[in-house]
Write a protein that holds these residues in place. Structure first.
Motif, PDB file in Angstrom:
ATOM      1  N   ALA A 414       1.300  16.499  -6.475  1.00 56.57           N
ATOM      2  CA  ALA A 414      -0.065  15.996  -6.379  1.00 56.57           C
ATOM      3  C   ALA A 414      -0.114  14.474  -6.489  1.00 56.57           C
ATOM      4  CB  ALA A 414      -0.923  16.625  -7.464  1.00 56.57           C
ATOM      5  N   LEU A 415       0.706  13.906  -7.346  1.00 56.20           N
ATOM      6  CA  LEU A 415       0.625  12.465  -7.570  1.00 56.20           C
ATOM      7  C   LEU A 415       1.445  11.683  -6.563  1.00 56.20           C
ATOM      8  CD1 LEU A 415       0.862  12.345 -11.454  1.00 56.20           C
ATOM      9  CD2 LEU A 415      -1.154  11.930 -10.042  1.00 56.20           C
ATOM     10  N   GLY A 416       2.601  12.224  -6.193  1.00 59.53           N
ATOM     11  CA  GLY A 416       3.518  11.443  -5.392  1.00 59.53           C
ATOM     12  C   GLY A 416       3.437  11.717  -3.910  1.00 59.53           C
ATOM     13  N   ASN A 417       3.067  12.908  -3.554  1.00 63.86           N
ATOM     14  CA  ASN A 417       3.228  13.349  -2.176  1.00 63.86           C
ATOM     15  C   ASN A 417       1.940  13.993  -1.705  1.00 63.86           C
ATOM     16  OD1 ASN A 417       4.396  14.014   0.221  1.00 63.86           O
ATOM     17  ND2 ASN A 417       5.366  15.894  -0.548  1.00 63.86           N
ATOM     18  N   SER A 422      -5.809  10.128  -2.097  1.00 61.88           N
ATOM     19  CA  SER A 422      -6.149  10.113  -3.509  1.00 61.88           C
ATOM     20  C   SER A 422      -4.938  10.083  -4.417  1.00 61.88           C
ATOM     21  CB  SER A 422      -6.954  11.354  -3.867  1.00 61.88           C
ATOM     22  OG  SER A 422      -6.069  12.443  -3.964  1.00 61.88           O
ATOM     23  N   GLY A 423      -3.766  10.453  -3.907  1.00 61.41           N
ATOM     24  CA  GLY A 423      -2.601  10.504  -4.761  1.00 61.41           C
ATOM     25  C   GLY A 423      -2.258   9.120  -5.260  1.00 61.41           C
ATOM     26  N   ASN A 424      -2.577   8.138  -4.479  1.00 61.15           N
ATOM     27  CA  ASN A 424      -2.320   6.774  -4.869  1.00 61.15           C
ATOM     28  C   ASN A 424      -3.530   6.222  -5.600  1.00 61.15           C
ATOM     29  OD1 ASN A 424      -0.867   4.429  -5.002  1.00 61.15           O
ATOM     30  ND2 ASN A 424       0.030   4.819  -2.990  1.00 61.15           N
ATOM     31  N   SER A 425      -3.276   5.238  -6.408  1.00 57.01           N
ATOM     32  CA  SER A 425      -4.249   4.829  -7.408  1.00 57.01           C
ATOM     33  C   SER A 425      -5.660   4.511  -6.916  1.00 57.01           C
ATOM     34  CB  SER A 425      -3.700   3.619  -8.150  1.00 57.01           C
ATOM     35  OG  SER A 425      -3.293   2.651  -7.216  1.00 57.01           O
TER      36      SER A 425
HETATM   37  C1  LIG Z   1       1.152   3.991  -3.787  1.00 57.39           C
HETATM   38  O1  LIG Z   1       1.265   3.318  -2.569  1.00 57.39           O
HETATM   39  C2  LIG Z   1       2.166   2.220  -2.608  1.00 57.39           C
HETATM   40  C3  LIG Z   1       2.121   1.498  -1.255  1.00 57.39           C
HETATM   41  O2  LIG Z   1       2.036   2.408  -0.231  1.00 57.39           O
HETATM   42  C4  LIG Z   1       3.570   2.746  -2.928  1.00 57.39           C
HETATM   43  O3  LIG Z   1       4.477   1.665  -3.014  1.00 57.39           O
HETATM   44  C5  LIG Z   1       3.537   3.485  -4.247  1.00 57.39           C
HETATM   45  O4  LIG Z   1       4.787   4.053  -4.533  1.00 57.39           O
HETATM   46  C6  LIG Z   1       2.488   4.581  -4.181  1.00 57.39           C
HETATM   47  N1  LIG Z   1       2.367   5.210  -5.493  1.00 57.39           N
HETATM   48  C7  LIG Z   1       2.310   6.518  -5.639  1.00 57.39           C
HETATM   49  C8  LIG Z   1       2.137   7.039  -7.024  1.00 57.39           C
HETATM   50  O5  LIG Z   1       2.371   7.270  -4.693  1.00 57.39           O
END
Ligand SMILES: *[C@@H]1O[C@H](CO)[C@@H](O)[C@H](O)[C@H]1NC(C)=O
Ligand SMILES: *[C@@H]1O[C@H](CO)[C@@H](O)[C@H](O)[C@H]1NC(C)=O
Ligand SMILES: *[C@@H]1O[C@H](CO)[C@@H](O)[C@H](O)[C@H]1NC(C)=O
Ligand SMILES: *[C@@H]1O[C@H](CO)[C@@H](O)[C@H](O)[C@H]1NC(C)=O
Ligand SMILES: *[C@@H]1O[C@H](CO)[C@@H](O)[C@H](O)[C@H]1NC(C)=O
Ligand SMILES: *[C@@H]1O[C@H](CO)[C@@H](O)[C@H](O)[C@H]1NC(C)=O
Ligand SMILES: *[C@@H]1O[C@H](CO)[C@@H](O)[C@H](O)[C@H]1NC(C)=O
Ligand SMILES: *[C@@H]1O[C@H](CO)[C@@H](O)[C@H](O)[C@H]1NC(C)=O
Ligand SMILES: *[C@@H]1O[C@H](CO)[C@@H](O)[C@H](O)[C@H]1NC(C)=O
Ligand SMILES: *[C@@H]1O[C@H](CO)[C@@H](O)[C@H](O)[C@H]1NC(C)=O
Ligand SMILES: *[C@@H]1O[C@H](CO)[C@@H](O)[C@H](O)[C@H]1NC(C)=O
Length: 495
Positions: A414-417, A422-425
């Motif tokens: 859910a958080l990474g992939n 929304s997975g990204n901040s």
């Molecule tokens: C969020 O996106 C940035 C840039 O695309 C990436 O470097 C980072 O690893 C991502 N973080 C997560 C938790 O996916």
């Protein structure tokens, strides 16, 4: 278009008011506790005959309020006799007492339909389904406590939630001044009750630390056991103290305003409530298949977490207490506007009303209206309701994982992939800077679309399937996966 019947209570008022004031109930959400059950001290815990009576009475009451063709405040468009499954969503955790309660409730809500279920075949012969036209409404299972605050086989709220930060937060309660002071000041009280409870609790276990399990044991005994040892010790005053100490203990574990994650069960519940009512609101008013009534069964602790988050305690200090068996709260989605003959109602015309009943609902104990969120008005415009709930609701897995500080298993996905945005901040707003405490308590709606093998999708999918095909998923997966086999609870370990 169907207009609802006038509420009997309001009849005198409405007679004087213009006819346009007749209120339409578009849908409702009900959160329900199980009925009377056996004590948690001996496994397996089961619903009693008395408990079945209570939830059946409740189902019957809500039938007469929302469903029957002559219901007082009929939910518009809902099938009165033979249930249309797509209009209903009924869920309960995988737990004997809660599942059983939900089933019996449904027997009251949709009793055997008799004549209404009779069908005529091509050759002219008439057929009636088995058991007098029994109506089969499935109770969908949610596999753990994350949504419903614990199963009845687990002594402790967070035991099955799988939410790392919530477990830590609830455990913090045992280090709080309030807890330690009470533990000391009630030492003699609990010790003095040993003659009553010593078949089950040892000397060292008879303390405030086990306030709930001791209360539960005694409470169940007073209902079911004709021969309680040393029963003369159980004066009204003692019973009252047992109950209010249990209230205090469970509230301490379920909610703390400085650590919102402790109330994770209430936050997830809020997410589900918002989604259910929103689905109803966005559906065409005249749709014969849209979800109208959502019913979830869950444990008292989820009531407490939700009451804390929604500030029901500002309306009455009673909300600090453990709700009685078969208690329930209802959120009614209502409008006074003329409903459109095609399309959905303008959300600006919709409002939400919160009602609660402590113990078995009936004409002598009807649900009462209370304001939420510390407001003075009980009728809340939809947009305010959505905004207030949105401050603490958790509706998708990524938000859950952030709030809980979990990052492995389903949360790694859910958080990474996440696939979505929304997975990204960014989308979550308060997002991932703080993985502890209140971090990430805000909702990330986009996550519902993005997440793959997660709670969000399964929930969403179900809604979609319901909306499109009227089909049912048998089992609803849950973010927390399987029940923790050994609850990390503070409770006395029962055999
Ligand atoms: C969020 O996106 C940035 C840039 O695309 C990436 O470097 C980072 O690893 C991502 N973080 C997560 C938790 O996916
Ligand atoms: C009518 O059809 C049903 C189903 O095929 C059959 O069971 C029933 O015996 C028939 N009734 C008559 C009177 O033929
Ligand atoms: C509530 O949380 C605050 C901050 O962590 C803590 O100081 C307080 O003792 C907690 N109260 C209870 C009853 O857990
Ligand atoms: C429980 O307490 C009663 C009364 O004090 C005593 O007679 C009995 O032996 C005790 N039972 C156990 C199992 O300790
Ligand atoms: C009543 O309590 C006694 C003493 O704890 C116990 O032995 C007995 O099994 C209980 N009976 C029921 C019906 O729970
Ligand atoms: C104890 O409470 C019960 C139920 O509320 C009541 O009927 C009874 O009169 C009370 N007894 C005393 C001694 O106050
Ligand atoms: C309700 O659903 C609509 C789309 O149908 C969506 O745009 C909106 O954000 C949802 N509102 C809430 C509070 O979830
Ligand atoms: C429900 O009733 C119990 C007493 O049976 C009380 O302790 C509790 O505070 C009540 N809860 C509410 C919300 O009224
Ligand atoms: C509809 O009008 C009645 C009578 O004025 C009022 O009591 C009720 O709260 C109104 N409902 C809504 C949803 O505005
Ligand atoms: C609850 O509502 C009351 C009354 O409006 C307010 O004073 C209090 O700060 C609110 N508490 C929380 C936790 O929002
Ligand atoms: C969350 O983390 C806790 C502690 O590491 C773990 O016990 C629990 O299984 C995790 N929950 C999920 C859903 O991964």
């Amino acid at each position: 278009m169907e207009l609802t019947a006038l509420r009997l209570l309001l009849l005198p008022l409405l007679l004087a008011a213009p006819l346009a004031a007749a209120e339409t109930v578009l849908g409702a959400y009900i959160f329900h506790r199980h009925g009377d059950r056996t004590t948690k001290s001996y496994k397996p815990v089961s619903l009693t005959a008395l408990g079945a009576e209570q939830v059946f009475a409740s189902g019957t009451y809500y039938r007469n309020r929302y469903v029957a063709s002559d219901a007082q405040t009929r939910i518009q468009g809902i099938a009165p006799d033979v249930a249309v499954l797509s209009q209903l969503s009924v869920t309960s955790p995988v737990d004997d007492v809660l599942q059983h309660s939900a089933q019996v409730f449904l027997q009251g809500l949709y009793p055997p339909a008799g004549a209404a279920s009779v069908q005529t075949l091509a050759n002219g012969s008439r057929t009636e389904p088995p058991l007098g036209g029994y109506v089969y409404v499935p109770v969908n299972a949610v596999s753990t406590a994350a949504s419903s605050g614990g199963s009845e086989n687990s002594e402790w709220l967070q035991g099955g939630s799988g939410c790392a930060n919530a477990v830590v937060s609830s455990n913090n309660y045992f280090a709080s001044r309030e807890y330690l002071d009470t533990l000391a000041s009630t030492k003699d009280f609990y010790h003095g009750l040993l003659p009553v409870v010593n078949s089950t609790f040892s000397d060292s276990q008879a303390t405030f630390k086990n306030a709930y399990t001791i209360f539960d044991y005694v409470h169940v005994s007073t209902i079911h056991n004709q021969t309680i040892p040393a029963a003369d010790l159980l004066t009204n005053e003692t019973l009252h103290q047992l109950q209010t100490r249990a209230d205090q203990h469970e509230w301490g574990l379920a909610y703390n305003s400085s650590e919102p994650v402790r109330a994770i069960a209430g936050a997830v519940l809020a997410g589900q409530i918002l989604q259910a009512l929103n689905d109803t609101l966005r559906a065409p008013v005249a749709s014969a298949t849209a979800q109208r009534l959502t019913i979830q069964f869950g444990a008292y602790a989820a009531f407490m977490s939700f009451f804390g988050l929604a500030n029901a305690t500002a309306a009455s200090p009673d909300f600090y207490g453990i709700v009685d068996y078969a208690s329930n709260f209802v959120l009614e989605l209502v409008t006074n506007a003329t409903t459109p003959s095609s399309g959905a109602l303008d959300p600006a015309d919709a409002s939400v009303r919160f009602l609660f009943v402590n113990g078995t609902v009936g004409d002598n104990n009807p649900p009462r209206v209370y304001p939420l969120f510390g407001r003075s008005d009980a009728l809340i415009p939809w947009s305010d309701f959505a905004a207030e709930m949105g401050r603490f609701a958790i509706a998708d897995t990524a938000s859950w994982c952030r709030a809980c500080g979990n990052s492995t298993g389903v949360c790694a996905t859910a958080l990474g992939n996440d696939g979505g945005d929304s997975g990204n901040s960014s989308a979550a707003g308060t997002s991932s800077t703080s993985h502890k405490g209140s971090g990430g308590m805000s909702r990330a709606v986009a996550g519902v679309v993005g997440a793959m093998v997660t709670l969000a999708v399964v929930l969403g999918l179900e809604a979609l399937v319901l909306a499109v095909g009227g089909l049912r998923l048998v089992k609803k997966g849950n973010v927390a996966g399987k029940q923790a086999s050994s609850p990390v609870g503070p409770s006395v370990t029962q055999a």
